[in-house]
Design a protein around this motif. Structure first.
Motif, PDB file in Angstrom:
ATOM      1  N   THR A 155       7.410   5.372  -0.906  1.00 37.93           N
ATOM      2  CA  THR A 155       5.966   5.002  -0.135  1.00 37.93           C
ATOM      3  C   THR A 155       5.973   3.573  -0.032  1.00 37.93           C
ATOM      4  O   THR A 155       6.325   2.618  -0.679  1.00 37.93           O
ATOM      5  N   ARG A 166       5.077  -0.289   0.725  1.00 40.32           N
ATOM      6  CA  ARG A 166       4.464  -1.022  -0.501  1.00 40.32           C
ATOM      7  C   ARG A 166       3.763  -2.274   0.493  1.00 40.32           C
ATOM      8  O   ARG A 166       4.666  -2.754   1.216  1.00 40.32           O
ATOM      9  N   GLU A 212      -0.398   0.746  -1.998  1.00 40.59           N
ATOM     10  CA  GLU A 212       0.152   1.877  -1.601  1.00 40.59           C
ATOM     11  C   GLU A 212      -0.772   2.967  -1.090  1.00 40.59           C
ATOM     12  O   GLU A 212      -1.791   3.331  -1.761  1.00 40.59           O
ATOM     13  N   GLN A 213      -0.497   3.278   0.171  1.00 37.42           N
ATOM     14  CA  GLN A 213      -1.390   4.349   0.449  1.00 37.42           C
ATOM     15  C   GLN A 213      -2.988   3.950   0.801  1.00 37.42           C
ATOM     16  O   GLN A 213      -3.799   4.746   0.383  1.00 37.42           O
TER      17      GLN A 213
END
Length: 432
Positions: free
Chosen positions: A25, A27, A52-53
């Motif tokens: 994912t 960052r 993240e996200q």
């Protein structure tokens, strides 16, 4: 990869991270020179906020290893605070003018463009979340909220009221019009008289996408023909709104200037009192007892007194503003001292959007510490919304909403007007 940024970090850095190759994912790490932890009240130096996200993963002292494999956003020259939150705005309406009939002369398309501009200005000022507590053209705020959520226009996260629950001719109506003027139904979606009518319109407003209900419990400063100290709904009628909204898991905010109207609304179970201009000691004690929130727009009176006079707002509005401004501020000071729950709210829309942070200095002048004022616009505002697990502080699992300011707001709260960078849900906001 380390990206040096001067002032505002650019959106391209975040986009580059999001498109990076590999299974991990993407960052982003914000390198904060100083970071205000509003949960503990501590100012932390040289911090790494990992995202993240769109959510915060961790907040730790800076180290080179923290940045390994991440896009680094350099805010080492700034103090980083949580995204600010204004709990009393009117973003989807045109700013107040001397023309009482102005809302009727606009169009839905024009209002949409006005709302988009207001939303952008609010976000650029560091306010990443707002409550929009009522519009004249019913559900214009719902449409704006949805457009922001769908990425069509930039703006803060919005929680909206949809329309006013107000008595006929009351503080939530368009008043001061020429005789014979017909107000279209789209401007009267919540006009209600009596318990059954209130319940019906609460359901109607919630059915059309509102997040909360706004009840106009007393007259208004800026509605000609009404008086702020006059109650416009009975306690039973307000309670009907509260219980009907509660069936859907929603809160009620009560516009209430007058002392009796405030007490009726508190006893009826509203979540917040908006304005609270003429609150008395009994009302303050009731708010403490019931845990009711106060959202008081204590900067607003100065704007009305200067700009309103200069632009020729009605003599009635100017008179009511004079009668309520200092009384409201004195009541605010008492409420702070008594321990009433207080959330930041400005009534932006009476004055230009983007100037929301002007109110912080007034909150400090009238009894709060700088930290208390900042908490009112961050973690305490999140508690008012019932969203403290998702918003309101820079902490793991919460939305990555952050603002970089040029100095230390604990030493000078006016620093919150010196915004150098904004992030909402992990995405950079252009300040150009």
């Amino acid at each position: 990869m380390r990206v040096r940024l001067s002032g505002l970090f650019c959106a391209m850095a975040v986009m580059a991270s999001a498109s990076a190759a590999g299974a991990e994912t993407p960052r982003t790490v914000v390198h904060a020179g100083h970071l205000l932890d509003v949960d503990s009240g501590k100012m932390l130096a040289d911090q790494a906020v990992t995202i993240e996200q769109g959510r915060v993963v961790s907040v730790n002292p800076w180290s080179a290893s923290a940045a390994s494999g991440a896009t680094v956003l350099d805010w080492t020259g700034f103090t980083v605070v949580p995204g600010l939150m204004d709990m009393h705005t009117h973003i989807a309406d045109e700013t107040e003018t001397a023309d009482a009939g102005a809302p009727l002369k606009s169009s839905p398309a024009r209002d949409a463009f006005i709302g988009a501009k207001n939303a952008r200005d609010t976000l650029r000022a560091g306010f990443t979340t707002v409550r929009d507590v009522g519009v004249y053209r019913g559900f214009a705020d719902v449409a704006l909220r949805d457009a922001i959520n769908e990425g069509y226009v930039p703006g803060p996260r919005m929680f909206v009221a949809g329309a006013y629950i107000t008595v006929p001719g009351g503080g939530g109506e368009i008043t001061g019009l020429a005789p014979g003027t017909v107000v279209p139904e789209e401007f009267r979606r919540g006009v209600s008289k009596g318990v059954d009518d209130v319940r019906k319109h609460v359901d109607f407003i919630l059915d059309h996408g509102a997040d909360l209900i706004k009840v106009i419990a007393t007259g208004a400063v800026l509605a000609d023909g009404t008086e702020p100290g006059q109650s416009e709904y009975t306690e039973e009628e307000i309670h009907a709104a509260v219980t009907e909204a509660a069936k859907r898991g929603k809160f009620v905010a009560a516009h209430a200037h007058g002392a009796e109207g405030i007490k009726r609304a508190v006893r009826a179970g509203v979540r917040s009192i908006e304005h609270g201009s003429l609150i008395d000691d009994e009302g303050i004690a009731l708010m403490v007892k019931h845990g009711t929130w106060l959202v008081a727009d204590i900067y607003n009176g100065d704007y009305i007194d200067t700009v309103g006079r200069a632009e020729g707002w009605s003599a009635e509005k100017i008179r009511k503003n004079v009668e309520t401004t200092q009384t409201q501020r004195d009541g605010f000071r008492k409420a702070v001292k008594a321990g009433v729950h207080i959330a930041f709210g400005t009534d932006a829309g009476v004055y230009p959007h983007g100037d929301n942070a002007r109110q912080f200095a007034y909150m400090v002048k009238y009894g709060m510490t700088p930290l208390q004022a900042i908490r009112a616009a961050t973690i305490d505002a999140a508690r008012l919304l019932g969203k403290e697990k998702e918003l309101g502080s820079i902490a793991p699992s919460k939305s990555a909403d952050m603002v970089a300011v040029a100095c230390d707001p604990l030493k000078d709260v006016e620093c919150l007007r010196q915004v150098r960078g904004v992030m909402k849900a992990g995405a950079a906001v252009s300040l150009d």
